[in-house]
Design a protein around this motif. Sequence first.
Motif, PDB file in Angstrom:
ATOM      1  N   GLY A  93       0.449  -1.310   0.089  1.00 54.29           N
ATOM      2  CA  GLY A  93       0.061  -0.008   0.101  1.00 54.29           C
ATOM      3  C   GLY A  93       0.950   1.252  -0.098  1.00 54.29           C
ATOM      4  N   PRO A 108      -3.225  -0.350   3.399  1.00 52.83           N
ATOM      5  CA  PRO A 108      -3.217  -1.161   2.269  1.00 52.83           C
ATOM      6  C   PRO A 108      -3.747  -0.231   1.284  1.00 52.83           C
ATOM      7  CG  PRO A 108      -5.125  -1.351   3.792  1.00 52.83           C
ATOM      8  CD  PRO A 108      -4.321  -0.620   4.457  1.00 52.83           C
ATOM      9  N   GLY A 109      -3.373  -0.793   0.008  1.00 55.01           N
ATOM     10  CA  GLY A 109      -3.900  -0.196  -1.431  1.00 55.01           C
ATOM     11  C   GLY A 109      -3.371   1.299  -1.363  1.00 55.01           C
TER      12      GLY A 109
END
Length: 123
Positions: A93, A108-109
């Motif tokens: 991320g 995350p991401g």
Amino acid sequence: MSRIADAAVAAVGTRFRLHGRGLDGLDCVGLVALALRADGYAGAVPTGYSLRGGDWGLLDRVLVRVATAEPGDVLLMAAGPGQVHLGIRTAAGFVHADAALRRVVERPGMPPWPLIGVWRMGV
């Protein structure tokens, strides 16, 4: 992963401190400077800025703008009206200095904020 991303991940948990430049406290600019130094950056780091606005042309002077983010890249995001924020892309991320959580975190991401640009060391 890259040395830059590794250094950013290693800083997770460090407390947030406006204008912080070390492991005793970091803001988003300090986090990026710390991570870039892991890959040999020894240049100037902005100081004395406010939470809103700022001269982000420094990114263009020391890094190369790229189209897509890879681990170790610097992310410039629009975090709010007139407020920009920096982070480091990781394999999972991105890492950033979260003022609300009062510490450096990895999320995350991709960031939830609009991405203004992506920069990379020594392309």
